[in-house]
Design an enzyme around this catalytic site. Structure first.
Site, short mmCIF file in Angstrom:
data_model
loop_
_atom_site.label_atom_id
_atom_site.label_comp_id
_atom_site.label_asym_id
_atom_site.label_seq_id
_atom_site.Cartn_x
_atom_site.Cartn_y
_atom_site.Cartn_z
N ARG A 19 0.83 -1.21 0.00
CA ARG A 19 0.00 0.00 0.00
C ARG A 19 0.86 1.25 0.00
NH1 ARG A 19 -3.83 1.81 4.96
NH2 ARG A 19 -2.14 3.23 5.36
N CYS B 75 0.14 5.60 0.57
CA CYS B 75 -0.83 6.63 0.93
C CYS B 75 -0.14 7.98 0.76
CB CYS B 75 -1.30 6.45 2.38
SG CYS B 75 -2.56 7.65 2.88
#
Length: 139
Positions: free
Chosen positions: A107, A109
């Protein structure tokens, strides 16, 4: 020789695109889900409340698109999260952990200057698709 399968994904169970793109595209056994924001699928307006509520609905839309593509959150290999304010990182993570609760995918962000419709969060995903033997025989 096998051929690569490309399929456009569209489902009424998630907010439809607000610009010229598809909810997702399947390429062979990989699904690429376009960025999902906290749009109510029926009204195509951002849900009220704030970043937590928008993240919950963005994830609900993401799950619906993954399922329409024959995948699931368990098959996600990478998510990218875009937030208007990185100070919302904790609130986004709390909502995120309700959907991605184990075997977390890779991930990123990042904070961005602006998101479509002035959304507070947008989430895109790359996932794999499990194919049964019948599906594989048609490739």
């Amino acid at each position: 020789m096998s051929r690569i399968v490309k399929k456009l994904i569209s489902t009424a169970n998630a907010a439809r695109p607000v610009a010229p793109y598809n909810q997702a595209v399947v390429a062979d056994r990989t699904v690429y889900v376009s960025g999902c924001i906290g749009l109510d699928k029926d009204t195509l307006t951002l849900v009220p409340g704030g970043v937590t509520q928008q993240t919950e609905v963005a994830l609900k839309n993401l799950v619906a698109v993954l399922e329409a593509a024959g995948s699931s959150v368990d098959n996600v290999v990478k998510n990218t999260i875009f937030v208007k304010d990185l100070n919302d990182f904790g609130a986004v993570n709390e909502a995120y952990k309700k959907v991605f609760s184990k075997n977390f995918p890779a991930r990123s962000c990042v904070q961005v200057a602006r998101l479509p419709l002035d959304a507070l969060v947008e989430i895109e995903s790359i996932a794999l698709i499990d194919m049964d033997p019948v599906q594989r025989s048609h490739l």
